[in-house]
Design a protein around this motif. Sequence first.
Motif, PDB file in Angstrom:
ATOM      1  N   SER A  56      17.386  42.284  63.997  1.00 39.59           N
ATOM      2  CA  SER A  56      17.938  43.197  64.994  1.00 39.59           C
ATOM      3  C   SER A  56      17.943  44.628  64.479  1.00 39.59           C
ATOM      4  O   SER A  56      18.048  44.882  63.284  1.00 39.59           O
ATOM      5  CB  SER A  56      19.361  42.791  65.375  1.00 39.59           C
ATOM      6  OG  SER A  56      20.250  43.053  64.328  1.00 39.59           O
ATOM      7  N   THR A  57      17.819  45.519  65.430  1.00 38.50           N
ATOM      8  CA  THR A  57      17.970  46.952  65.176  1.00 38.50           C
ATOM      9  C   THR A  57      18.805  47.496  66.322  1.00 38.50           C
ATOM     10  O   THR A  57      18.346  47.556  67.456  1.00 38.50           O
ATOM     11  CB  THR A  57      16.612  47.665  65.132  1.00 38.50           C
ATOM     12  OG1 THR A  57      15.831  47.091  64.103  1.00 38.50           O
ATOM     13  CG2 THR A  57      16.762  49.138  64.886  1.00 38.50           C
ATOM     14  N   GLY A  58      20.027  47.847  66.033  1.00 38.69           N
ATOM     15  CA  GLY A  58      20.914  48.299  67.100  1.00 38.69           C
ATOM     16  C   GLY A  58      21.239  47.145  68.030  1.00 38.69           C
ATOM     17  O   GLY A  58      21.817  46.148  67.618  1.00 38.69           O
ATOM     18  N   HIS A  59      20.797  47.270  69.281  1.00 39.61           N
ATOM     19  CA  HIS A  59      21.097  46.245  70.281  1.00 39.61           C
ATOM     20  C   HIS A  59      19.850  45.493  70.732  1.00 39.61           C
ATOM     21  O   HIS A  59      19.851  44.872  71.790  1.00 39.61           O
ATOM     22  CB  HIS A  59      21.767  46.881  71.497  1.00 39.61           C
ATOM     23  CG  HIS A  59      23.127  47.415  71.194  1.00 39.61           C
ATOM     24  ND1 HIS A  59      24.214  46.593  70.993  1.00 39.61           N
ATOM     25  CD2 HIS A  59      23.576  48.678  71.039  1.00 39.61           C
ATOM     26  CE1 HIS A  59      25.271  47.334  70.736  1.00 39.61           C
ATOM     27  NE2 HIS A  59      24.916  48.612  70.758  1.00 39.61           N
ATOM     28  N   GLU A  60      18.785  45.541  69.970  1.00 39.45           N
ATOM     29  CA  GLU A  60      17.560  44.842  70.380  1.00 39.45           C
ATOM     30  C   GLU A  60      17.021  43.988  69.245  1.00 39.45           C
ATOM     31  O   GLU A  60      17.215  44.283  68.067  1.00 39.45           O
ATOM     32  CB  GLU A  60      16.507  45.838  70.843  1.00 39.45           C
ATOM     33  CG  GLU A  60      16.157  46.892  69.813  1.00 39.45           C
ATOM     34  CD  GLU A  60      15.244  47.972  70.373  1.00 39.45           C
ATOM     35  OE1 GLU A  60      14.295  48.334  69.664  1.00 39.45           O
ATOM     36  OE2 GLU A  60      15.482  48.430  71.504  1.00 39.45           O
ATOM     37  N   LEU A  61      16.352  42.917  69.628  1.00 37.85           N
ATOM     38  CA  LEU A  61      15.731  42.035  68.653  1.00 37.85           C
ATOM     39  C   LEU A  61      14.369  42.589  68.258  1.00 37.85           C
ATOM     40  O   LEU A  61      13.629  43.102  69.099  1.00 37.85           O
ATOM     41  CB  LEU A  61      15.566  40.629  69.241  1.00 37.85           C
ATOM     42  CG  LEU A  61      16.851  39.858  69.496  1.00 37.85           C
ATOM     43  CD1 LEU A  61      16.556  38.553  70.213  1.00 37.85           C
ATOM     44  CD2 LEU A  61      17.567  39.592  68.200  1.00 37.85           C
ATOM     45  N   VAL A  62      14.037  42.487  66.988  1.00 37.42           N
ATOM     46  CA  VAL A  62      12.749  42.974  66.502  1.00 37.42           C
ATOM     47  C   VAL A  62      12.143  41.938  65.557  1.00 37.42           C
ATOM     48  O   VAL A  62      12.832  41.112  64.978  1.00 37.42           O
ATOM     49  CB  VAL A  62      12.890  44.319  65.759  1.00 37.42           C
ATOM     50  CG1 VAL A  62      13.330  45.416  66.701  1.00 37.42           C
ATOM     51  CG2 VAL A  62      13.832  44.206  64.594  1.00 37.42           C
ATOM     52  N   LEU A  63      10.847  42.002  65.444  1.00 39.82           N
ATOM     53  CA  LEU A  63      10.126  41.171  64.488  1.00 39.82           C
ATOM     54  C   LEU A  63       9.238  42.120  63.694  1.00 39.82           C
ATOM     55  O   LEU A  63       8.206  42.577  64.179  1.00 39.82           O
ATOM     56  CB  LEU A  63       9.300  40.110  65.222  1.00 39.82           C
ATOM     57  CG  LEU A  63       8.717  39.010  64.369  1.00 39.82           C
ATOM     58  CD1 LEU A  63       9.827  38.223  63.693  1.00 39.82           C
ATOM     59  CD2 LEU A  63       7.864  38.076  65.203  1.00 39.82           C
ATOM     60  N   ASP A  64       9.654  42.465  62.478  1.00 43.12           N
ATOM     61  CA  ASP A  64       8.926  43.444  61.684  1.00 43.12           C
ATOM     62  C   ASP A  64       8.759  42.958  60.255  1.00 43.12           C
ATOM     63  O   ASP A  64       8.800  41.756  59.988  1.00 43.12           O
ATOM     64  CB  ASP A  64       9.617  44.808  61.754  1.00 43.12           C
ATOM     65  CG  ASP A  64      11.057  44.784  61.239  1.00 43.12           C
ATOM     66  OD1 ASP A  64      11.496  43.721  60.782  1.00 43.12           O
ATOM     67  OD2 ASP A  64      11.717  45.824  61.294  1.00 43.12           O
ATOM     68  N   ALA A  65       8.600  43.880  59.330  1.00 46.23           N
ATOM     69  CA  ALA A  65       8.331  43.545  57.929  1.00 46.23           C
ATOM     70  C   ALA A  65       9.462  42.762  57.291  1.00 46.23           C
ATOM     71  O   ALA A  65       9.235  41.960  56.385  1.00 46.23           O
ATOM     72  CB  ALA A  65       8.063  44.826  57.141  1.00 46.23           C
ATOM     73  N   ARG A  66      10.683  42.972  57.760  1.00 50.32           N
ATOM     74  CA  ARG A  66      11.812  42.234  57.196  1.00 50.32           C
ATOM     75  C   ARG A  66      11.676  40.733  57.412  1.00 50.32           C
ATOM     76  O   ARG A  66      12.046  39.936  56.554  1.00 50.32           O
ATOM     77  CB  ARG A  66      13.123  42.733  57.801  1.00 50.32           C
ATOM     78  CG  ARG A  66      13.406  44.187  57.462  1.00 50.32           C
ATOM     79  CD  ARG A  66      14.639  44.677  58.161  1.00 50.32           C
ATOM     80  NE  ARG A  66      14.383  44.709  59.607  1.00 50.32           N
ATOM     81  CZ  ARG A  66      15.283  45.046  60.508  1.00 50.32           C
ATOM     82  NH1 ARG A  66      16.498  45.358  60.149  1.00 50.32           N
ATOM     83  NH2 ARG A  66      14.973  45.061  61.785  1.00 50.32           N
ATOM     84  N   ALA A  67      11.116  40.334  58.560  1.00 52.53           N
ATOM     85  CA  ALA A  67      10.914  38.913  58.830  1.00 52.53           C
ATOM     86  C   ALA A  67       9.887  38.323  57.872  1.00 52.53           C
ATOM     87  O   ALA A  67      10.030  37.193  57.403  1.00 52.53           O
ATOM     88  CB  ALA A  67      10.483  38.704  60.276  1.00 52.53           C
ATOM     89  N   ALA A  68       8.844  39.088  57.562  1.00 50.59           N
ATOM     90  CA  ALA A  68       7.850  38.617  56.597  1.00 50.59           C
ATOM     91  C   ALA A  68       8.467  38.470  55.215  1.00 50.59           C
ATOM     92  O   ALA A  68       8.181  37.506  54.493  1.00 50.59           O
ATOM     93  CB  ALA A  68       6.671  39.591  56.557  1.00 50.59           C
TER      94      ALA A  68
END
Length: 102
Positions: A56-68
Amino acid sequence: MNVWIAIGLTVVGCYAVKLAGLLVPAGALERPLVRRLSALLPVALLAALTAQQTFSTGHELVLDARAAGLAAAAVALLLRAPFLVVVGAAVVVTAGVRALGG
């Protein structure tokens, strides 16, 4: 509200919670259900914090480098790598994906 008032209220609240924990009778803490919950609750809270910080970033879900990075750490854990290797794998993969523009 003044910042110092908020800090003072936080200090008083933390002290009250600690005092409440000391006032719990020892017999209540020896129950099997309470012992099981006290063993599992920190793991559940840490897992929830990790998921929230990773996806998450703020109030939205994200799929970025952190997931990797999290996936790399999970693979290292499955391979029974030492803790520092797990953390290092997560850092290297996260940095690598970000460097590649992911």
